[in-house]
Design an enzyme around this catalytic site. Sequence first.
Site, PDB file in Angstrom:
ATOM      1  CG  HIS A   1       3.597   4.216   8.768  1.00  0.00           C
ATOM      2  ND1 HIS A   1       3.658   5.048   7.666  1.00  0.00           N
ATOM      3  CD2 HIS A   1       3.183   3.009   8.284  1.00  0.00           C
ATOM      4  CE1 HIS A   1       3.306   4.368   6.590  1.00  0.00           C
ATOM      5  NE2 HIS A   1       3.018   3.139   6.937  1.00  0.00           N
TER       6      HIS A   1
ATOM      7  NE  ARG B   1       7.207   0.916   4.974  1.00  0.00           N
ATOM      8  CZ  ARG B   1       5.988   0.391   4.912  1.00  0.00           C
ATOM      9  NH1 ARG B   1       5.814  -0.834   4.498  1.00  0.00           N
ATOM     10  NH2 ARG B   1       4.936   1.093   5.274  1.00  0.00           N
TER      11      ARG B   1
ATOM     12  CE  LYS C   1      26.989  -4.131  -7.778  1.00  0.00           C
ATOM     13  NZ  LYS C   1      27.407  -3.195  -8.842  1.00  0.00           N
TER      14      LYS C   1
ATOM     15  NE  ARG D   1      -1.708  -2.136   2.881  1.00  0.00           N
ATOM     16  CZ  ARG D   1      -1.877  -3.428   2.585  1.00  0.00           C
ATOM     17  NH1 ARG D   1      -2.949  -3.829   2.000  1.00  0.00           N
ATOM     18  NH2 ARG D   1      -0.960  -4.321   2.909  1.00  0.00           N
ATOM     19  CB  THR D   2       3.278   2.634   2.432  1.00  0.00           C
ATOM     20  OG1 THR D   2       2.473   2.160   3.506  1.00  0.00           O
ATOM     21  CG2 THR D   2       3.823   3.996   2.780  1.00  0.00           C
TER      22      THR D   2
HETATM   23  C1  NCD Z   1       1.888  -1.031   8.231  1.00  0.00           C
HETATM   24  C2  NCD Z   1       3.396  -0.843   8.296  1.00  0.00           C
HETATM   25  O1  NCD Z   1       4.137  -1.206   7.376  1.00  0.00           O
HETATM   26  O2  NCD Z   1       3.810  -0.302   9.284  1.00  0.00           O
HETATM   27  N1  NCD Z   1       1.379  -1.151   6.953  1.00  0.00           N
HETATM   28  C3  NCD Z   1       1.193  -0.042   6.172  1.00  0.00           C
HETATM   29  O3  NCD Z   1       2.063   0.770   6.001  1.00  0.00           O
HETATM   30  N2  NCD Z   1      -0.016   0.139   5.635  1.00  0.00           N
HETATM   31  C4  NCD Z   1       1.375  -2.004   9.213  1.00  0.00           C
HETATM   32  C5  NCD Z   1       1.845  -3.421   9.212  1.00  0.00           C
HETATM   33  O4  NCD Z   1       2.748  -3.818   8.483  1.00  0.00           O
HETATM   34  O5  NCD Z   1       1.281  -4.186   9.987  1.00  0.00           O
END
Ligand code: NCD
Length: 296
Positions: free
Chosen positions: A133, A105, A83, A55-56
Amino acid sequence: MSKVRQIRHLITENDFSKDEIKDILSKAKIFSNIQSYDKLKDKLIITLFFENSTRTRSSFEIAAKRLGAKVVNLDIGTSSSSKGESLEDTVSNLNAMKPDAIVIRHKTSGLPDSLIKYVDCPIINAGDGKNSHPTQAMLDLYTIHEHFNGDIENKTIAIVGDIKNSRVASSNLRLLPRFGIIPILVSPDCFMPDDDIFEKANSLEDVIDKVDIVMSLRAQIERHGQNYYKTPKHYAIDYCVTKEILGDKDIILLHPGPVNRNIDISDDMLSDERCKVLQQVTNGVAVRMAILEKLL
Ligand code: NCD
């Protein structure tokens, strides 16, 4: 006199004032009705995901493209990180190509913050370890605000599941109370955080009569290092959000995804109209458009 524009980053939700967040909610509302808009036509955004994401990452990419920006998704598997290049060097090299923002991320808490000194553009945190997040918390706030037509002060939210290891919970526990939303933490002792600020319960049934919103969370097994439950089904017996628990109460149900069906939320609750999981995904694009427009 030359005007130097200060670079703003989004590392945690606390980087934005309450007024700025209100502004993001209003902008997101406008963007939710716009498929394309060329506000960021000449901009280029790099996404750098060192952890899995469905999703993100796609939400940021779609948000950027709806604003007319170009997006480069760095494929970590084929990048020089494998590497032996340090992350600081990778980011310095990407910065040297003059992107207008870097979305990152990583599994290490605090990592996006530590990279600020290597870049000349905004860094947007798309999730760092258990820490934060911020864009997820803002889209959760937007979804709550949308459902209650802005009347969110003193609404109560039960956050259910692995609160201790969830960056979504951490961010929401910082953000939602700033808008008058009252959290109740619902989890087994092994997933309960140490703080004494919020009301706690071991069972959703014990608090269900006083909640307006339920936010279910996935057990973050990738961060556990040990098995707390024999099987996910054993966890589900007490923590799966079901129709039996919600009854016909006027409650909305959120989850950031990925949902583990019949472990986090039952099939019948996932198809119940009170479940806003897909609405959250839709709203995520609009909220990220608003955030990109603000920072760029
Ligand atoms: C979450 C995350 O990656 O922190 N998912 C997201 O970004 N929608 C929650 C999760 O992984 O449980």
